[in-house]
Motif scaffolding. Structure first.
Motif, short mmCIF file in Angstrom:
data_model
loop_
_atom_site.label_atom_id
_atom_site.label_comp_id
_atom_site.label_asym_id
_atom_site.label_seq_id
_atom_site.Cartn_x
_atom_site.Cartn_y
_atom_site.Cartn_z
N TYR A 102 0.82 -1.22 0.00
CA TYR A 102 0.00 0.00 0.00
C TYR A 102 0.85 1.27 0.00
O TYR A 102 0.45 2.28 -0.55
N LEU A 104 1.55 3.62 2.11
CA LEU A 104 0.94 4.83 2.66
C LEU A 104 1.97 5.59 3.51
O LEU A 104 2.84 4.98 4.13
N VAL A 110 -5.39 10.04 6.37
CA VAL A 110 -6.02 9.43 5.20
C VAL A 110 -6.25 10.47 4.11
O VAL A 110 -5.94 10.26 2.94
N ASN A 113 -2.96 11.40 2.51
CA ASN A 113 -2.48 10.33 1.64
C ASN A 113 -3.22 10.33 0.30
O ASN A 113 -2.61 10.22 -0.76
N TYR A 145 -4.86 8.12 10.86
CA TYR A 145 -3.55 7.80 10.31
C TYR A 145 -3.51 6.31 9.94
O TYR A 145 -4.31 5.51 10.47
N PRO A 146 -2.60 5.91 9.04
CA PRO A 146 -2.58 4.51 8.58
C PRO A 146 -2.54 3.48 9.69
O PRO A 146 -3.19 2.43 9.60
N GLN A 154 -6.82 0.27 4.85
CA GLN A 154 -5.60 0.76 4.20
C GLN A 154 -5.63 0.50 2.70
O GLN A 154 -5.19 1.34 1.91
N VAL A 157 -7.68 3.13 1.07
CA VAL A 157 -6.95 4.40 0.98
C VAL A 157 -5.99 4.37 -0.21
O VAL A 157 -5.91 5.32 -1.00
N ALA A 158 -5.25 3.26 -0.34
CA ALA A 158 -4.30 3.13 -1.45
C ALA A 158 -5.02 3.18 -2.79
O ALA A 158 -4.53 3.79 -3.75
N ARG A 161 -6.08 6.79 -3.48
CA ARG A 161 -4.93 7.58 -3.90
C ARG A 161 -4.56 7.30 -5.35
O ARG A 161 -4.22 8.21 -6.11
#
Length: 365
Positions: A102, A104, A110, A113, A145-146, A154, A157-158, A161
Protein backbone atom coordinates in the motif's frame (compact mmCIF):
# COMPACT_ATOMS: atom_id res chain seq x y z
CA UNK A 1 -19.56 1.02 -2.24
CA UNK A 2 -21.64 4.13 -2.61
CA UNK A 3 -20.47 6.40 -5.43
CA UNK A 4 -23.47 8.71 -5.70
CA UNK A 5 -21.22 11.78 -5.79
CA UNK A 6 -18.80 10.41 -8.36
CA UNK A 7 -20.13 9.97 -11.89
CA UNK A 8 -17.27 9.43 -14.27
CA UNK A 9 -18.96 6.70 -16.32
CA UNK A 10 -22.50 5.38 -15.93
CA UNK A 11 -21.58 1.95 -17.27
CA UNK A 12 -18.58 -0.01 -18.35
CA UNK A 13 -17.68 0.80 -21.98
CA UNK A 14 -17.59 -1.98 -24.54
CA UNK A 15 -14.04 -3.14 -25.28
CA UNK A 16 -12.53 -1.40 -28.31
CA UNK A 17 -10.85 -4.35 -29.94
CA UNK A 18 -9.58 -2.44 -32.99
CA UNK A 19 -7.28 -0.24 -30.90
CA UNK A 20 -5.78 -1.53 -27.66
CA UNK A 21 -5.95 0.86 -24.74
CA UNK A 22 -2.78 -0.64 -23.27
CA UNK A 23 -0.30 -2.61 -25.36
CA UNK A 24 2.86 -4.44 -24.38
CA UNK A 25 5.17 -5.29 -27.27
CA UNK A 26 8.02 -7.83 -26.91
CA UNK A 27 9.06 -6.52 -23.49
CA UNK A 28 12.12 -8.15 -21.92
CA UNK A 29 14.07 -7.55 -18.72
CA UNK A 30 17.21 -9.28 -17.44
CA UNK A 31 18.44 -9.05 -13.84
CA UNK A 32 21.98 -10.38 -13.15
CA UNK A 33 21.77 -12.88 -15.95
CA UNK A 34 18.22 -13.98 -15.07
CA UNK A 35 15.57 -13.27 -17.72
CA UNK A 36 12.76 -11.98 -15.50
CA UNK A 37 10.54 -10.99 -18.45
CA UNK A 38 11.04 -12.72 -21.78
CA UNK A 39 9.65 -11.01 -24.90
CA UNK A 40 6.12 -10.61 -23.51
CA UNK A 41 3.37 -9.14 -25.70
CA UNK A 42 -0.33 -8.65 -24.97
CA UNK A 43 -3.11 -6.04 -25.30
CA UNK A 44 -5.84 -4.68 -23.04
CA UNK A 45 -9.02 -3.22 -24.50
CA UNK A 46 -10.45 -0.07 -22.94
CA UNK A 47 -12.31 -0.97 -19.74
CA UNK A 48 -10.96 -4.52 -19.66
CA UNK A 49 -9.83 -6.22 -16.44
CA UNK A 50 -6.84 -8.53 -17.01
CA UNK A 51 -4.88 -10.41 -14.36
CA UNK A 52 -1.25 -11.56 -14.50
CA UNK A 53 -1.24 -14.84 -12.58
CA UNK A 54 1.74 -16.93 -11.56
CA UNK A 55 4.02 -18.16 -8.82
CA UNK A 56 6.62 -15.97 -7.12
CA UNK A 57 9.50 -15.24 -9.47
CA UNK A 58 7.54 -15.74 -12.70
CA UNK A 59 8.01 -12.08 -13.72
CA UNK A 60 4.52 -10.70 -13.17
CA UNK A 61 5.47 -7.88 -10.76
CA UNK A 62 8.53 -6.93 -12.84
CA UNK A 63 6.28 -6.67 -15.90
CA UNK A 64 3.77 -4.53 -13.98
CA UNK A 65 6.53 -2.19 -12.79
CA UNK A 66 7.81 -1.83 -16.35
CA UNK A 67 4.32 -0.85 -17.51
CA UNK A 68 4.05 1.66 -14.65
CA UNK A 69 7.47 3.16 -15.43
CA UNK A 70 9.20 2.10 -12.21
CA UNK A 71 11.56 -0.18 -14.17
CA UNK A 72 13.05 0.18 -17.64
CA UNK A 73 12.83 -2.74 -20.06
CA UNK A 74 15.92 -3.97 -21.86
CA UNK A 75 13.83 -4.36 -25.00
CA UNK A 76 10.27 -3.79 -26.16
CA UNK A 77 7.62 -1.10 -25.85
CA UNK A 78 4.69 -0.06 -23.68
CA UNK A 79 1.95 1.88 -25.46
CA UNK A 80 -1.12 3.67 -24.11
CA UNK A 81 -3.72 4.39 -26.80
CA UNK A 82 -1.02 4.01 -29.44
CA UNK A 83 1.43 6.39 -27.75
CA UNK A 84 4.82 4.96 -26.82
CA UNK A 85 5.24 5.62 -23.09
CA UNK A 86 8.24 3.31 -22.58
CA UNK A 87 10.61 6.16 -21.75
CA UNK A 88 8.02 8.37 -20.07
CA UNK A 89 8.15 9.18 -16.34
CA UNK A 90 5.54 7.32 -14.21
CA UNK A 91 3.72 10.56 -13.32
CA UNK A 92 3.07 11.30 -17.01
CA UNK A 93 1.71 7.90 -18.00
CA UNK A 94 -1.89 8.42 -16.76
CA UNK A 95 -1.62 5.22 -14.76
CA UNK A 96 -2.56 4.68 -11.10
CA UNK A 97 -0.54 2.14 -9.12
CA UNK A 98 -1.55 0.27 -5.95
CA UNK A 99 1.44 -1.34 -4.24
CA UNK A 100 1.36 -4.69 -2.44
CA UNK A 101 2.34 -2.94 0.81
CA UNK A 102 0.00 0.00 0.00
CA UNK A 103 3.01 2.37 0.61
CA UNK A 104 0.94 4.83 2.66
CA UNK A 105 2.72 7.72 4.37
CA UNK A 106 2.60 6.88 8.09
CA UNK A 107 2.77 10.52 9.25
CA UNK A 108 -0.03 11.70 6.95
CA UNK A 109 -3.75 11.36 7.52
CA UNK A 110 -6.02 9.43 5.20
CA UNK A 111 -7.02 12.70 3.52
CA UNK A 112 -3.39 13.72 3.07
CA UNK A 113 -2.48 10.33 1.64
CA UNK A 114 -5.33 10.43 -0.88
CA UNK A 115 -4.56 13.97 -1.94
CA UNK A 116 -0.76 13.65 -1.98
CA UNK A 117 -0.36 14.06 -5.75
CA UNK A 118 -3.31 16.39 -6.33
CA UNK A 119 -2.64 19.90 -7.58
CA UNK A 120 -4.85 22.97 -7.88
CA UNK A 121 -6.80 25.13 -5.43
CA UNK A 122 -7.23 23.81 -1.91
CA UNK A 123 -11.03 23.74 -2.14
CA UNK A 124 -10.95 21.69 -5.35
CA UNK A 125 -8.48 19.25 -3.81
CA UNK A 126 -10.68 18.88 -0.73
CA UNK A 127 -13.74 18.15 -2.89
CA UNK A 128 -11.82 15.52 -4.85
CA UNK A 129 -10.56 13.85 -1.67
CA UNK A 130 -14.07 13.75 -0.21
CA UNK A 131 -15.42 12.40 -3.50
CA UNK A 132 -12.89 9.58 -3.61
CA UNK A 133 -13.33 8.77 0.08
CA UNK A 134 -17.07 8.38 -0.45
CA UNK A 135 -16.41 6.25 -3.52
CA UNK A 136 -14.44 3.68 -1.50
CA UNK A 137 -16.49 4.20 1.69
CA UNK A 138 -13.81 5.66 3.95
CA UNK A 139 -15.19 9.22 4.23
CA UNK A 140 -15.55 8.75 8.00
CA UNK A 141 -11.83 7.96 8.29
CA UNK A 142 -10.26 11.00 6.62
CA UNK A 143 -8.69 12.30 9.84
CA UNK A 144 -7.11 8.99 10.86
CA UNK A 145 -3.55 7.80 10.31
CA UNK A 146 -2.58 4.51 8.58
CA UNK A 147 -1.70 2.75 11.85
CA UNK A 148 -5.25 3.39 13.06
CA UNK A 149 -6.76 1.51 10.09
CA UNK A 150 -7.43 -2.15 9.39
CA UNK A 151 -5.77 -3.84 6.42
CA UNK A 152 -8.93 -3.53 4.35
CA UNK A 153 -9.24 0.17 5.17
CA UNK A 154 -5.60 0.76 4.20
CA UNK A 155 -6.24 -0.96 0.91
CA UNK A 156 -9.16 1.38 0.22
CA UNK A 157 -6.95 4.40 0.98
CA UNK A 158 -4.30 3.13 -1.45
CA UNK A 159 -6.96 2.59 -4.11
CA UNK A 160 -8.42 6.07 -3.61
CA UNK A 161 -4.93 7.58 -3.90
CA UNK A 162 -4.31 5.68 -7.13
CA UNK A 163 -7.59 7.04 -8.55
CA UNK A 164 -6.97 10.61 -7.40
CA UNK A 165 -5.26 11.71 -10.60
CA UNK A 166 -8.07 10.25 -12.76
CA UNK A 167 -5.83 7.64 -14.45
CA UNK A 168 -6.70 5.90 -17.69
CA UNK A 169 -5.16 2.63 -16.50
CA UNK A 170 -5.17 1.12 -13.00
CA UNK A 171 -2.29 -1.19 -12.03
CA UNK A 172 -2.51 -3.31 -8.86
CA UNK A 173 0.33 -5.42 -7.44
CA UNK A 174 -1.15 -8.16 -5.19
CA UNK A 175 -3.14 -5.59 -3.16
CA UNK A 176 -5.02 -8.21 -1.13
CA UNK A 177 -2.19 -10.58 -0.24
CA UNK A 178 -1.96 -9.32 3.37
CA UNK A 179 -5.70 -9.60 4.08
CA UNK A 180 -7.52 -12.54 5.59
CA UNK A 181 -9.65 -14.75 3.34
CA UNK A 182 -13.05 -13.35 4.37
CA UNK A 183 -11.99 -9.74 3.77
CA UNK A 184 -10.33 -10.65 0.45
CA UNK A 185 -13.53 -12.15 -0.91
CA UNK A 186 -15.54 -9.08 0.11
CA UNK A 187 -13.06 -6.53 -1.22
CA UNK A 188 -12.41 -8.24 -4.53
CA UNK A 189 -16.12 -8.06 -5.34
CA UNK A 190 -16.18 -4.38 -4.39
CA UNK A 191 -13.05 -3.70 -6.44
CA UNK A 192 -14.49 -5.30 -9.56
CA UNK A 193 -17.75 -3.44 -9.14
CA UNK A 194 -15.88 -0.16 -8.71
CA UNK A 195 -13.67 -0.48 -11.79
CA UNK A 196 -16.68 -1.53 -13.84
CA UNK A 197 -18.57 1.60 -12.82
CA UNK A 198 -15.57 3.80 -13.58
CA UNK A 199 -14.91 2.02 -16.88
CA UNK A 200 -11.20 1.99 -16.10
CA UNK A 201 -8.75 -0.37 -17.79
CA UNK A 202 -7.20 -2.56 -15.10
CA UNK A 203 -4.15 -4.80 -14.91
CA UNK A 204 -3.97 -6.85 -11.71
CA UNK A 205 -1.16 -9.06 -10.38
CA UNK A 206 -1.74 -12.02 -8.07
CA UNK A 207 -0.49 -15.50 -7.25
CA UNK A 208 -3.99 -16.48 -6.06
CA UNK A 209 -5.76 -18.38 -8.83
CA UNK A 210 -9.19 -18.15 -7.19
CA UNK A 211 -8.81 -14.37 -7.04
CA UNK A 212 -7.73 -14.21 -10.68
CA UNK A 213 -10.62 -16.34 -11.91
CA UNK A 214 -13.19 -14.40 -9.85
CA UNK A 215 -12.05 -10.92 -10.88
CA UNK A 216 -10.92 -11.06 -14.47
CA UNK A 217 -12.22 -10.70 -17.99
CA UNK A 218 -9.02 -12.46 -19.04
CA UNK A 219 -6.22 -14.20 -17.16
CA UNK A 220 -2.60 -14.29 -18.34
CA UNK A 221 -0.83 -17.27 -16.77
CA UNK A 222 2.90 -16.54 -16.47
CA UNK A 223 5.83 -18.93 -16.16
CA UNK A 224 9.57 -18.26 -16.42
CA UNK A 225 9.01 -14.69 -17.60
CA UNK A 226 6.59 -15.63 -20.37
CA UNK A 227 2.84 -15.76 -20.80
CA UNK A 228 1.96 -19.43 -21.09
CA UNK A 229 -1.71 -18.73 -21.92
CA UNK A 230 -4.03 -15.74 -21.94
CA UNK A 231 -7.78 -16.16 -22.13
CA UNK A 232 -11.06 -15.93 -20.27
CA UNK A 233 -11.28 -17.64 -16.86
CA UNK A 234 -13.36 -20.36 -18.50
CA UNK A 235 -10.75 -20.84 -21.24
CA UNK A 236 -7.77 -21.26 -18.94
CA UNK A 237 -9.72 -23.56 -16.62
CA UNK A 238 -11.63 -25.75 -19.08
CA UNK A 239 -9.31 -25.49 -22.11
CA UNK A 240 -5.76 -25.07 -20.79
CA UNK A 241 -3.23 -24.63 -23.59
CA UNK A 242 -0.42 -26.53 -21.85
CA UNK A 243 0.18 -29.11 -19.18
CA UNK A 244 1.59 -26.40 -16.90
CA UNK A 245 -1.61 -24.32 -17.09
CA UNK A 246 -3.73 -27.43 -16.53
CA UNK A 247 -1.78 -28.27 -13.38
CA UNK A 248 -1.50 -24.69 -12.14
CA UNK A 249 -5.16 -23.71 -12.51
CA UNK A 250 -7.49 -25.70 -10.29
CA UNK A 251 -7.10 -29.37 -9.35
CA UNK A 252 -6.26 -31.80 -12.11
CA UNK A 253 -6.17 -35.48 -12.93
CA UNK A 254 -3.54 -35.58 -15.69
CA UNK A 255 -3.49 -38.92 -17.53
CA UNK A 256 -0.49 -39.70 -19.73
CA UNK A 257 -0.97 -42.48 -22.23
CA UNK A 258 -1.40 -43.41 -25.87
CA UNK A 259 -4.25 -42.68 -28.24
CA UNK A 260 -6.69 -45.54 -28.77
CA UNK A 261 -10.21 -45.74 -30.12
CA UNK A 262 -12.40 -43.73 -27.75
CA UNK A 263 -9.73 -42.10 -25.62
CA UNK A 264 -6.36 -42.54 -23.92
CA UNK A 265 -5.00 -45.84 -22.65
CA UNK A 266 -2.83 -45.59 -19.54
CA UNK A 267 -1.73 -48.49 -17.32
CA UNK A 268 -4.26 -50.82 -18.88
CA UNK A 269 -7.20 -48.44 -18.38
CA UNK A 270 -8.96 -46.57 -21.21
CA UNK A 271 -9.95 -43.05 -20.21
CA UNK A 272 -12.82 -41.86 -22.45
CA UNK A 273 -12.01 -38.69 -24.34
CA UNK A 274 -12.71 -37.14 -27.73
CA UNK A 275 -9.35 -37.16 -29.50
CA UNK A 276 -8.29 -34.13 -31.58
CA UNK A 277 -8.56 -34.52 -35.34
CA UNK A 278 -5.52 -36.08 -36.98
CA UNK A 279 -4.17 -37.87 -33.91
CA UNK A 280 -2.64 -41.17 -34.98
CA UNK A 281 -3.34 -44.36 -33.02
CA UNK A 282 -0.61 -44.94 -30.48
CA UNK A 283 0.40 -41.27 -30.24
CA UNK A 284 1.51 -40.16 -26.77
CA UNK A 285 -1.00 -37.77 -25.21
CA UNK A 286 -1.92 -36.16 -21.89
CA UNK A 287 -5.58 -35.88 -20.95
CA UNK A 288 -7.05 -33.54 -18.34
CA UNK A 289 -9.95 -34.74 -16.18
CA UNK A 290 -11.11 -32.24 -13.54
CA UNK A 291 -12.39 -33.81 -10.28
CA UNK A 292 -15.89 -32.44 -10.88
CA UNK A 293 -15.95 -34.24 -14.24
CA UNK A 294 -15.15 -37.66 -12.78
CA UNK A 295 -18.38 -39.42 -11.88
CA UNK A 296 -18.43 -42.13 -9.24
CA UNK A 297 -20.79 -45.05 -8.59
CA UNK A 298 -20.89 -47.89 -6.04
CA UNK A 299 -20.95 -50.53 -8.78
CA UNK A 300 -21.42 -51.16 -12.48
CA UNK A 301 -19.27 -50.31 -15.47
CA UNK A 302 -16.34 -47.93 -15.12
CA UNK A 303 -12.80 -47.76 -13.79
CA UNK A 304 -12.52 -49.78 -10.58
CA UNK A 305 -10.88 -48.35 -7.47
CA UNK A 306 -11.09 -48.01 -3.70
CA UNK A 307 -11.82 -44.82 -1.77
CA UNK A 308 -8.68 -43.93 0.12
CA UNK A 309 -9.41 -40.39 1.34
CA UNK A 310 -12.26 -37.90 1.69
CA UNK A 311 -11.62 -34.18 2.13
CA UNK A 312 -14.54 -32.00 3.18
CA UNK A 313 -14.56 -28.72 1.18
CA UNK A 314 -17.90 -27.24 2.18
CA UNK A 315 -20.22 -27.69 -0.77
CA UNK A 316 -18.22 -30.67 -2.05
CA UNK A 317 -16.23 -33.57 -0.72
CA UNK A 318 -13.08 -34.52 -2.66
CA UNK A 319 -12.61 -38.27 -2.81
CA UNK A 320 -9.23 -39.84 -3.45
CA UNK A 321 -9.75 -43.13 -5.28
CA UNK A 322 -6.81 -45.54 -5.61
CA UNK A 323 -6.85 -47.63 -8.80
CA UNK A 324 -5.42 -51.13 -9.09
CA UNK A 325 -2.43 -49.73 -11.00
CA UNK A 326 -1.61 -47.51 -8.02
CA UNK A 327 -2.78 -44.20 -9.51
CA UNK A 328 -4.72 -41.87 -7.17
CA UNK A 329 -7.66 -40.15 -8.90
CA UNK A 330 -9.59 -37.24 -7.40
CA UNK A 331 -13.37 -37.05 -7.79
CA UNK A 332 -15.74 -34.43 -6.35
CA UNK A 333 -19.18 -35.17 -5.00
CA UNK A 334 -21.76 -33.03 -3.17
CA UNK A 335 -20.78 -33.02 0.50
CA UNK A 336 -24.23 -34.12 1.69
CA UNK A 337 -23.44 -37.53 0.14
CA UNK A 338 -20.12 -37.95 1.92
CA UNK A 339 -20.98 -39.66 5.17
CA UNK A 340 -23.19 -42.46 3.95
CA UNK A 341 -22.36 -43.20 0.32
CA UNK A 342 -18.59 -42.81 0.17
CA UNK A 343 -16.81 -44.17 3.26
CA UNK A 344 -13.07 -44.83 3.15
CA UNK A 345 -12.24 -48.34 2.01
CA UNK A 346 -15.30 -48.74 -0.20
CA UNK A 347 -14.90 -50.27 -3.66
CA UNK A 348 -16.31 -47.96 -6.36
CA UNK A 349 -16.16 -47.34 -10.10
CA UNK A 350 -15.19 -44.08 -11.75
CA UNK A 351 -17.00 -42.76 -14.81
CA UNK A 352 -15.06 -39.87 -16.39
CA UNK A 353 -17.11 -37.49 -18.52
CA UNK A 354 -15.60 -37.79 -21.99
CA UNK A 355 -17.34 -34.60 -23.14
CA UNK A 356 -15.54 -32.50 -20.51
CA UNK A 357 -12.06 -34.01 -20.74
CA UNK A 358 -9.47 -32.34 -22.98
CA UNK A 359 -6.03 -33.12 -24.40
CA UNK A 360 -3.31 -30.72 -23.25
CA UNK A 361 0.06 -30.03 -24.83
CA UNK A 362 3.27 -30.50 -22.89
CA UNK A 363 4.29 -26.89 -23.63
CA UNK A 364 7.76 -25.36 -23.28
CA UNK A 365 9.98 -26.59 -20.47
Amino acid sequence: MNDASFTRAPARPAPQVSRPHLAVRAVSKVYKGHRAVDAVSFDLAKGEFVTLLGDSGCGKTTLLRIIAGFARPDAGQVLREGEDVTGMAPARRRMGFVFQSYALFPTKTVAQNIGFALAGPRAARARRIEELAQLVEIDALLGRYPHELSGGQQQRVALARALASDPEVLLLDEPMSALDARIRVKLRGELRSLVDRLGITTLYVTHDQEEALALSDRVAVMRHGRIEQIGSPADVYHRPATRFVAAFIGISNLIEGRAVAGGIEAEGVVWPLALPAGVAPGARLTGLFRPEHVGIAPEGTGIAGIIESATFLGANVRLGVRLACGRLVLADRPSFEAGGLWPRGRAVVLRPDSTRAVVVADGPQ
